[in-house]
Design a protein around this motif. Structure first.
Motif, PDB file in Angstrom:
ATOM      1  N   VAL A  12     -31.696   6.317  10.038  1.00 20.30           N
ATOM      2  CA  VAL A  12     -30.586   5.459  10.459  1.00 20.30           C
ATOM      3  C   VAL A  12     -30.859   5.013  11.894  1.00 20.30           C
ATOM      4  O   VAL A  12     -31.812   5.458  12.526  1.00 20.30           O
ATOM      5  CB  VAL A  12     -29.221   6.188  10.363  1.00 20.30           C
ATOM      6  CG1 VAL A  12     -28.930   6.584   8.924  1.00 20.30           C
ATOM      7  CG2 VAL A  12     -29.171   7.403  11.260  1.00 20.30           C
ATOM      8  N   SER A  13     -30.010   4.167  12.433  1.00 25.46           N
ATOM      9  CA  SER A  13     -30.210   3.675  13.796  1.00 25.46           C
ATOM     10  C   SER A  13     -29.742   4.703  14.829  1.00 25.46           C
ATOM     11  O   SER A  13     -28.921   5.577  14.534  1.00 25.46           O
ATOM     12  CB  SER A  13     -29.456   2.366  14.015  1.00 25.46           C
ATOM     13  OG  SER A  13     -28.063   2.604  14.028  1.00 25.46           O
ATOM     14  N   ASP A  14     -30.261   4.570  16.036  1.00 27.35           N
ATOM     15  CA  ASP A  14     -29.836   5.420  17.142  1.00 27.35           C
ATOM     16  C   ASP A  14     -28.334   5.275  17.377  1.00 27.35           C
ATOM     17  O   ASP A  14     -27.647   6.261  17.642  1.00 27.35           O
ATOM     18  CB  ASP A  14     -30.578   5.064  18.431  1.00 27.35           C
ATOM     19  CG  ASP A  14     -32.058   5.441  18.389  1.00 27.35           C
ATOM     20  OD1 ASP A  14     -32.519   5.995  17.369  1.00 27.35           O
ATOM     21  OD2 ASP A  14     -32.750   5.178  19.392  1.00 27.35           O
ATOM     22  N   SER A  15     -27.828   4.045  17.257  1.00 25.45           N
ATOM     23  CA  SER A  15     -26.401   3.824  17.508  1.00 25.45           C
ATOM     24  C   SER A  15     -25.536   4.501  16.447  1.00 25.45           C
ATOM     25  O   SER A  15     -24.436   4.974  16.758  1.00 25.45           O
ATOM     26  CB  SER A  15     -26.084   2.330  17.610  1.00 25.45           C
ATOM     27  OG  SER A  15     -26.371   1.676  16.400  1.00 25.45           O
ATOM     28  N   GLN A  16     -26.013   4.586  15.226  1.00 25.07           N
ATOM     29  CA  GLN A  16     -25.260   5.286  14.187  1.00 25.07           C
ATOM     30  C   GLN A  16     -25.159   6.775  14.511  1.00 25.07           C
ATOM     31  O   GLN A  16     -24.103   7.376  14.351  1.00 25.07           O
ATOM     32  CB  GLN A  16     -25.900   5.093  12.814  1.00 25.07           C
ATOM     33  CG  GLN A  16     -25.665   3.719  12.225  1.00 25.07           C
ATOM     34  CD  GLN A  16     -26.418   3.524  10.934  1.00 25.07           C
ATOM     35  OE1 GLN A  16     -27.640   3.554  10.905  1.00 25.07           O
ATOM     36  NE2 GLN A  16     -25.685   3.326   9.854  1.00 25.07           N
ATOM     37  N   VAL A  17     -26.263   7.358  14.977  1.00 24.58           N
ATOM     38  CA  VAL A  17     -26.252   8.776  15.344  1.00 24.58           C
ATOM     39  C   VAL A  17     -25.336   8.993  16.543  1.00 24.58           C
ATOM     40  O   VAL A  17     -24.560   9.951  16.579  1.00 24.58           O
ATOM     41  CB  VAL A  17     -27.675   9.297  15.629  1.00 24.58           C
ATOM     42  CG1 VAL A  17     -27.637  10.731  16.162  1.00 24.58           C
ATOM     43  CG2 VAL A  17     -28.536   9.223  14.380  1.00 24.58           C
ATOM     44  N   TYR A  18     -25.389   8.106  17.521  1.00 26.57           N
ATOM     45  CA  TYR A  18     -24.517   8.222  18.690  1.00 26.57           C
ATOM     46  C   TYR A  18     -23.048   8.205  18.243  1.00 26.57           C
ATOM     47  O   TYR A  18     -22.248   9.013  18.711  1.00 26.57           O
ATOM     48  CB  TYR A  18     -24.794   7.079  19.675  1.00 26.57           C
ATOM     49  CG  TYR A  18     -23.920   7.128  20.892  1.00 26.57           C
ATOM     50  CD1 TYR A  18     -24.162   8.057  21.914  1.00 26.57           C
ATOM     51  CD2 TYR A  18     -22.850   6.257  21.045  1.00 26.57           C
ATOM     52  CE1 TYR A  18     -23.355   8.115  23.035  1.00 26.57           C
ATOM     53  CE2 TYR A  18     -22.041   6.302  22.163  1.00 26.57           C
ATOM     54  CZ  TYR A  18     -22.298   7.228  23.156  1.00 26.57           C
ATOM     55  OH  TYR A  18     -21.490   7.281  24.272  1.00 26.57           O
ATOM     56  N   HIS A  19     -22.710   7.329  17.320  1.00 31.48           N
ATOM     57  CA  HIS A  19     -21.332   7.265  16.818  1.00 31.48           C
ATOM     58  C   HIS A  19     -20.959   8.566  16.095  1.00 31.48           C
ATOM     59  O   HIS A  19     -19.854   9.074  16.254  1.00 31.48           O
ATOM     60  CB  HIS A  19     -21.157   6.074  15.880  1.00 31.48           C
ATOM     61  CG  HIS A  19     -19.792   5.993  15.271  1.00 31.48           C
ATOM     62  ND1 HIS A  19     -18.681   5.604  15.982  1.00 31.48           N
ATOM     63  CD2 HIS A  19     -19.354   6.291  14.031  1.00 31.48           C
ATOM     64  CE1 HIS A  19     -17.615   5.662  15.203  1.00 31.48           C
ATOM     65  NE2 HIS A  19     -18.009   6.081  14.009  1.00 31.48           N
ATOM     66  N   MET A  20     -21.883   9.107  15.307  1.00 33.66           N
ATOM     67  CA  MET A  20     -21.626  10.354  14.585  1.00 33.66           C
ATOM     68  C   MET A  20     -21.363  11.495  15.566  1.00 33.66           C
ATOM     69  O   MET A  20     -20.480  12.330  15.343  1.00 33.66           O
ATOM     70  CB  MET A  20     -22.819  10.693  13.687  1.00 33.66           C
ATOM     71  CG  MET A  20     -22.978   9.744  12.512  1.00 33.66           C
ATOM     72  SD  MET A  20     -24.616   9.716  11.745  1.00 33.66           S
ATOM     73  CE  MET A  20     -24.943  11.434  11.474  1.00 33.66           C
ATOM     74  N   VAL A  21     -22.116  11.508  16.662  1.00 35.23           N
ATOM     75  CA  VAL A  21     -21.948  12.550  17.682  1.00 35.23           C
ATOM     76  C   VAL A  21     -20.632  12.357  18.431  1.00 35.23           C
ATOM     77  O   VAL A  21     -19.853  13.294  18.601  1.00 35.23           O
ATOM     78  CB  VAL A  21     -23.156  12.543  18.645  1.00 35.23           C
ATOM     79  CG1 VAL A  21     -22.870  13.350  19.900  1.00 35.23           C
ATOM     80  CG2 VAL A  21     -24.396  13.082  17.931  1.00 35.23           C
ATOM     81  N   ARG A  22     -20.370  11.141  18.866  1.00 33.48           N
ATOM     82  CA  ARG A  22     -19.161  10.876  19.653  1.00 33.48           C
ATOM     83  C   ARG A  22     -17.887  11.063  18.843  1.00 33.48           C
ATOM     84  O   ARG A  22     -16.860  11.429  19.386  1.00 33.48           O
ATOM     85  CB  ARG A  22     -19.211   9.454  20.225  1.00 33.48           C
ATOM     86  CG  ARG A  22     -20.263   9.260  21.298  1.00 33.48           C
ATOM     87  CD  ARG A  22     -19.887   9.920  22.607  1.00 33.48           C
ATOM     88  NE  ARG A  22     -18.834   9.164  23.233  1.00 33.48           N
ATOM     89  CZ  ARG A  22     -17.763   9.690  23.806  1.00 33.48           C
ATOM     90  NH1 ARG A  22     -17.599  10.978  23.881  1.00 33.48           N
ATOM     91  NH2 ARG A  22     -16.845   8.920  24.337  1.00 33.48           N
ATOM     92  N   SER A  23     -17.961  10.833  17.526  1.00 35.17           N
ATOM     93  CA  SER A  23     -16.778  11.007  16.687  1.00 35.17           C
ATOM     94  C   SER A  23     -16.562  12.468  16.305  1.00 35.17           C
ATOM     95  O   SER A  23     -15.515  12.807  15.750  1.00 35.17           O
ATOM     96  CB  SER A  23     -16.914  10.167  15.412  1.00 35.17           C
ATOM     97  OG  SER A  23     -17.919  10.704  14.569  1.00 35.17           O
ATOM     98  N   GLY A  24     -17.559  13.305  16.568  1.00 33.87           N
ATOM     99  CA  GLY A  24     -17.460  14.716  16.220  1.00 33.87           C
ATOM    100  C   GLY A  24     -17.975  15.036  14.834  1.00 33.87           C
ATOM    101  O   GLY A  24     -17.941  16.189  14.404  1.00 33.87           O
TER     102      GLY A  24
END
Length: 70
Positions: A12-24
């Motif tokens: 997946v994209s880096d931004s998708q992982v960042y969103h997954m992390v930031r959303s918990g």
């Protein structure tokens, strides 16, 4: 693992992982003076196993049915 490593692992994209992390959704820690995100491999493996379980439950609840012939 760096978020970019996680993204490569999940394809997946880096931004998708960042969103997954930031959303918990995906557990991670923020380290260093610049606040870089890191994900433990064990947490990623647990996350993947959880997604397999969720998918299996969804498939069980939503069985594939044959389409009617016209």
């Amino acid at each position: 693992m760096l978020l970019s490593d996680v993204a490569a692992e999940l394809n997946v994209s880096d931004s998708q992982v960042y969103h997954m992390v930031r959303s918990g959704e995906l557990p991670a820690i923020k380290i260093g003076g610049r606040g870089q995100w890191r994900v433990e491999r064990t947490k990623l493996e647990e996350y993947i196993e959880q997604k397999y379980a969720e998918t299996a439950a969804w498939v069980h609840q939503n069985p594939l049915t044959e389409r009617e012939q016209d």
